[in-house]
Design an enzyme around this catalytic site. Structure first.
Site, PDB file in Angstrom:
ATOM      1  N   SER A  42       0.856  -1.183   0.000  1.00  0.00           N
ATOM      2  CA  SER A  42       0.000   0.000   0.000  1.00  0.00           C
ATOM      3  C   SER A  42       0.888   1.228   0.000  1.00  0.00           C
ATOM      4  O   SER A  42       2.036   1.182   0.477  1.00  0.00           O
ATOM      5  CB  SER A  42      -0.890   0.009   1.250  1.00  0.00           C
ATOM      6  OG  SER A  42      -1.520   1.268   1.422  1.00  0.00           O
ATOM      7  N   TYR A  84      -2.275  -0.341  10.241  1.00  0.00           N
ATOM      8  CA  TYR A  84      -2.277  -0.954   8.908  1.00  0.00           C
ATOM      9  C   TYR A  84      -0.990  -0.602   8.162  1.00  0.00           C
ATOM     10  O   TYR A  84      -0.333  -1.464   7.567  1.00  0.00           O
ATOM     11  CB  TYR A  84      -3.492  -0.471   8.130  1.00  0.00           C
ATOM     12  CG  TYR A  84      -3.546  -0.939   6.698  1.00  0.00           C
ATOM     13  CD1 TYR A  84      -3.823  -2.261   6.384  1.00  0.00           C
ATOM     14  CD2 TYR A  84      -3.331  -0.044   5.651  1.00  0.00           C
ATOM     15  CE1 TYR A  84      -3.878  -2.686   5.065  1.00  0.00           C
ATOM     16  CE2 TYR A  84      -3.397  -0.457   4.331  1.00  0.00           C
ATOM     17  CZ  TYR A  84      -3.663  -1.775   4.041  1.00  0.00           C
ATOM     18  OH  TYR A  84      -3.720  -2.202   2.740  1.00  0.00           O
ATOM     19  N   THR A  95     -13.141  -0.781  -3.132  1.00  0.00           N
ATOM     20  CA  THR A  95     -13.523  -2.176  -2.958  1.00  0.00           C
ATOM     21  C   THR A  95     -14.317  -2.279  -1.655  1.00  0.00           C
ATOM     22  O   THR A  95     -14.570  -1.274  -0.985  1.00  0.00           O
ATOM     23  CB  THR A  95     -12.287  -3.107  -2.860  1.00  0.00           C
ATOM     24  OG1 THR A  95     -11.597  -2.829  -1.630  1.00  0.00           O
ATOM     25  CG2 THR A  95     -11.335  -2.890  -4.027  1.00  0.00           C
TER      26      THR A  95
END
Length: 271
Positions: A144, A157, A192
């Site tokens: 990412s 994350y 998504t």
């Protein structure tokens, strides 16, 4: 006759039942690849199989929880039995986490690292014997933009993805002599269902992404292009590339920009 850059090559995709993984399955199938599709949601996997078979691919769906060593071992056995080997491993499966560092439960952090990092290591190690048998094999790790630069409320994350980035660099050097390429693809914010399944610190929830989102199909197209060209590092979206560059050139300035993003990102849950 099948045509494309990956005709006859076997591609294993984790997290293949939706989002980027599902889009990647279609993209590689369109380039002639055969597929092994791994995820926990078996019914959705069967849908993906029907999609890619419609594109001429031969596909195997394997229900697999990559946090379970026995599932990963079975995944590799079924890959070998069905396709005789493996050319490309795409480590795509992941889970998100949102909230300030002080509010994140240790259990949540451990879960995010287990799925995004430790399971990726587990799958990679299990796949290496199969990859070593195929000339020009590849490992594609989906990271990412947040693995290159952390943002407020996304630190847990981002930390897991930063670990993936460092691991990728080490693997690349370790496997170079064996002609196994190790690639890193770093999407920006992607449209998504990922956010819907993300973990949230108690009392916190993201209201909207701070930057423009790209589609899963756009990510998959960029992934196939990187795979075809063996591009080491791919950072997606113009805002994502600007963010990473700005952080390198003027980190203090970007810190201030990042702080201003908080108001746009956060929606405090009602107590």
């Amino acid at each position: 006759m099948p045509s494309g850059a990956f005709v006859g090559r076997v591609v294993l995709i984790t997290g293949a039942s939706s989002g980027i993984g599902r889009a990647a399955a279609r993209a590689y199938a369109a380039q002639g690849a055969h597929l092994v599709l791994a995820a926990r949601r078996e019914e959705l996997l069967r849908e993906v199989v029907r999609e890619v078979e419609g594109l001429g691919a031969r596909a195997l769906a394997v229900r697999c929880d990559i946090t379970r060593p026995e599932d990963v071992e079975r995944l590799m056995r079924e890959t070998q039995a069905s396709h005789g080997g493996l050319d490309i491993l795409i480590n795509n499966a992941g889970i998100g986490l949102f909230g300030p560092v002080e509010a994140l439960a240790e259990e949540q952090l451990r879960q995010v690292f287990e799925v995004n990092f430790f399971a990726l290591v587990r799958v990679t190690r299990a796949a290496l014997p199969l990859l070593r048998r195929r000339p020009g094999a590849q490992i594609v790790n989906v990271s990412s933009v947040l693995g290159h630069r952390g943002l407020p409320l996304l630190g847990g994350y981002g930390a897991a993805k930063a670990a993936v980035n460092a691991l990728t660099e080490s693997l690349r050097a370790e496997l170079a002599a064996e002609n196994i390429s190790v690639l890193l693809v770093s999407p920006g914010f992607t449209e998504t269902e990922f956010r819907e399944h993300r973990l949230n610190a108690e009392g916190w929830r993201q209201s909207a992404p701070p930057l423009k989102q790209m589609s899963a199909d756009e990510v998959a197209a960029a992934m196939v292009k990187a795979s075809r060209r063996q591009r080491r590092d791919t950072i997606l979206t113009l805002p994502g590339r600007v963010m990473v560059l700005a952080n390198r050139l003027a980190p203090g300035l970007f810190d201030r920009v990042a702080r201003r993003m908080i108001g746009k990102m956060v929606k405090r849950q009602e107590s």
